[in-house]
Design a protein around this motif. Structure first.
Motif, short mmCIF file in Angstrom:
data_model
loop_
_atom_site.label_atom_id
_atom_site.label_comp_id
_atom_site.label_asym_id
_atom_site.label_seq_id
_atom_site.Cartn_x
_atom_site.Cartn_y
_atom_site.Cartn_z
N ASN A 48 0.81 -1.21 0.00
CA ASN A 48 0.00 0.00 0.00
C ASN A 48 0.85 1.27 0.00
O ASN A 48 0.36 2.35 -0.34
CB ASN A 48 -0.94 0.02 1.21
N SER A 49 2.12 1.14 0.38
CA SER A 49 3.03 2.29 0.37
C SER A 49 3.79 2.40 -0.95
O SER A 49 4.64 3.28 -1.10
CB SER A 49 4.02 2.18 1.54
N GLY A 50 3.50 1.49 -1.88
CA GLY A 50 4.13 1.56 -3.19
C GLY A 50 5.36 0.69 -3.36
O GLY A 50 5.97 0.67 -4.44
N TYR A 51 5.73 -0.07 -2.33
CA TYR A 51 6.92 -0.93 -2.42
C TYR A 51 6.51 -2.34 -2.85
O TYR A 51 6.63 -3.31 -2.10
CB TYR A 51 7.65 -0.95 -1.07
N VAL A 52 6.03 -2.43 -4.07
CA VAL A 52 5.47 -3.70 -4.57
C VAL A 52 6.54 -4.79 -4.64
O VAL A 52 6.30 -5.93 -4.24
CB VAL A 52 4.81 -3.50 -5.95
N MET A 82 -6.21 -8.37 0.91
CA MET A 82 -4.84 -8.43 0.37
C MET A 82 -4.60 -9.74 -0.34
O MET A 82 -3.97 -9.77 -1.41
CB MET A 82 -3.83 -8.24 1.51
N PHE A 83 -5.11 -10.83 0.22
CA PHE A 83 -4.99 -12.13 -0.46
C PHE A 83 -5.70 -12.10 -1.81
O PHE A 83 -5.27 -12.73 -2.77
CB PHE A 83 -5.57 -13.24 0.42
N LYS A 84 -6.81 -11.39 -1.87
CA LYS A 84 -7.57 -11.27 -3.12
C LYS A 84 -6.80 -10.47 -4.18
O LYS A 84 -7.07 -10.60 -5.38
CB LYS A 84 -8.92 -10.59 -2.86
N GLU A 85 -5.87 -9.64 -3.72
CA GLU A 85 -5.05 -8.83 -4.62
C GLU A 85 -3.86 -9.59 -5.19
O GLU A 85 -3.26 -9.16 -6.18
CB GLU A 85 -4.52 -7.59 -3.88
N TYR A 86 -3.51 -10.71 -4.58
CA TYR A 86 -2.32 -11.45 -4.99
C TYR A 86 -2.28 -11.80 -6.49
O TYR A 86 -1.23 -11.67 -7.12
CB TYR A 86 -2.18 -12.73 -4.16
N PRO A 87 -3.39 -12.25 -7.09
CA PRO A 87 -3.32 -12.57 -8.53
C PRO A 87 -2.92 -11.35 -9.37
O PRO A 87 -2.20 -11.50 -10.37
CB PRO A 87 -4.75 -13.03 -8.86
N LYS A 88 -3.36 -10.17 -8.97
CA LYS A 88 -2.99 -8.96 -9.70
C LYS A 88 -1.49 -8.67 -9.55
O LYS A 88 -0.82 -8.28 -10.49
CB LYS A 88 -3.81 -7.77 -9.20
N VAL A 89 -0.99 -8.90 -8.34
CA VAL A 89 0.42 -8.64 -8.06
C VAL A 89 1.32 -9.58 -8.87
O VAL A 89 2.37 -9.18 -9.37
CB VAL A 89 0.71 -8.81 -6.55
N PHE A 90 0.88 -10.82 -9.01
CA PHE A 90 1.71 -11.84 -9.67
C PHE A 90 1.24 -12.18 -11.09
O PHE A 90 1.54 -13.26 -11.60
CB PHE A 90 1.75 -13.12 -8.82
N LYS A 91 0.55 -11.27 -11.74
CA LYS A 91 0.00 -11.55 -13.07
C LYS A 91 1.08 -11.83 -14.12
O LYS A 91 0.83 -12.49 -15.12
CB LYS A 91 -0.89 -10.40 -13.53
N GLU A 92 2.31 -11.32 -13.90
CA GLU A 92 3.41 -11.55 -14.85
C GLU A 92 4.27 -12.75 -14.45
O GLU A 92 5.24 -13.07 -15.13
CB GLU A 92 4.30 -10.30 -14.94
N ASP A 93 3.91 -13.40 -13.36
CA ASP A 93 4.69 -14.54 -12.86
C ASP A 93 3.91 -15.82 -13.12
O ASP A 93 2.92 -16.10 -12.44
CB ASP A 93 4.94 -14.36 -11.35
N PRO A 94 4.34 -16.61 -14.11
CA PRO A 94 3.56 -17.80 -14.49
C PRO A 94 3.39 -18.83 -13.38
O PRO A 94 2.39 -19.55 -13.32
CB PRO A 94 4.36 -18.39 -15.65
N ILE A 95 4.34 -18.90 -12.46
CA ILE A 95 4.27 -19.89 -11.38
C ILE A 95 3.36 -19.38 -10.25
O ILE A 95 2.40 -20.04 -9.85
CB ILE A 95 5.67 -20.21 -10.82
N ALA A 100 -1.46 -17.92 -6.65
CA ALA A 100 -2.15 -16.77 -6.05
C ALA A 100 -3.65 -16.84 -6.29
O ALA A 100 -4.45 -16.53 -5.39
CB ALA A 100 -1.58 -15.48 -6.61
N LYS A 101 -4.05 -17.24 -7.48
CA LYS A 101 -5.48 -17.39 -7.79
C LYS A 101 -6.12 -18.44 -6.90
O LYS A 101 -7.25 -18.27 -6.42
CB LYS A 101 -5.67 -17.78 -9.27
N LYS A 102 -5.39 -19.51 -6.67
CA LYS A 102 -5.88 -20.61 -5.84
C LYS A 102 -6.10 -20.13 -4.40
O LYS A 102 -7.14 -20.42 -3.78
CB LYS A 102 -4.84 -21.74 -5.86
#
Length: 238
Positions: A48-52, A82-95, A100-102
């Protein structure tokens, strides 16, 4: 049902009684509660502070700790979101995207889980007193959980609920916002305290530890007599 408890940092460090109440409540409702010991911070303060980038490491640890869970329950709307946001955070990470979606798909805030998964609205709680309810921002606006806390509280024997004026207003916590913008945050929480006092309630109930810590701290500094309680503590009272 096997429930993996996502305890949250605030509960773990400051509000252990909320964690105990959550476990006891879920067990009373027939759940087997598991505590994954690999859990750490969900990464929300940094994110939330921008340090993704920095937030991704604890997020990965949390995904690994919870990916095999049957269902994940947190006594906090903001942490569950925050857990619901994980897929968005890792959208470029195939693994980690799939993992994260699970995790996101089986994560619930406590009251949402009780009402919409267990299909229970009366948990058999008894609590005497006049109370008002603070709907926290993340839980209400982002996670979309607004009705389940009210449904559960409406069935608590002896509890008289009073509507909170300007309930939609933020309490001024906002995680790091309260640190970075202390002067503004102070005015916001004062407004929340004043609204609470208008109700004449003896208790302020909420479902997010951060908000309760902020409002309760301000109440104490001002010398007010309203007691701040997490909804899990009220629902576990019988």
């Amino acid at each position: 049902m096997k429930v993996s408890l996502f305890a949250t940092c605030i509960v773990d460090m400051f509000q252990t009684d909320v964690g105990k109440a959550t476990v006891e409540l879920l067990e009373r409702l027939g759940c087997e509660v598991i505590f994954p010991k690999g859990q750490v911070c969900c990464g929300q303060p940094a994110y939330n502070s921008g340090y993704v980038k920095d937030a991704k490491e604890p997020m990965k640890k949390m995904i690994e700790a919870f990916e095999d869970a049957e269902v994940i329950v947190a006594p906090s709307g903001s942490c569950a979101f925050m857990f619901k946001e994980y897929p968005k955070v890792f959208k470029e990470d195939p693994i980690y995207f799939e993992k994260a979606k699970k995790v996101a798909s089986k994560t619930y805030e406590l009251t949402d889980f009780i009402v919409n998964v267990l299909k229970i609205e009366d948990v058999g709680a008894k609590f005497e007193g006049n109370a008002t309810y603070h709907p926290s921002c993340h839980m209400t606006r982002l996670l979309g959980v607004s009705e389940s806390p009210k449904k559960l509280l409406s069935h608590v024997e002896g509890l008289q609920l009073i509507d909170l004026p300007k309930s939609y207003n933020c309490c001024g916590f906002g995680g790091t916002f309260s640190v970075k913008m202390g002067n503004i945050s102070e005015q916001m929480v004062d407004e929340k305290v004043d609204s609470t006092l208008q109700t004449g309630a003896d208790y302020l109930i909420g479902a997010d530890g951060g908000c309760l810590m902020n409002i309760g701290g301000r109440m104490q500094r001002r010398g007010e007599n309203v007691k701040v309680m997490h909804i899990a503590e009220v629902l576990n009272h019988h």
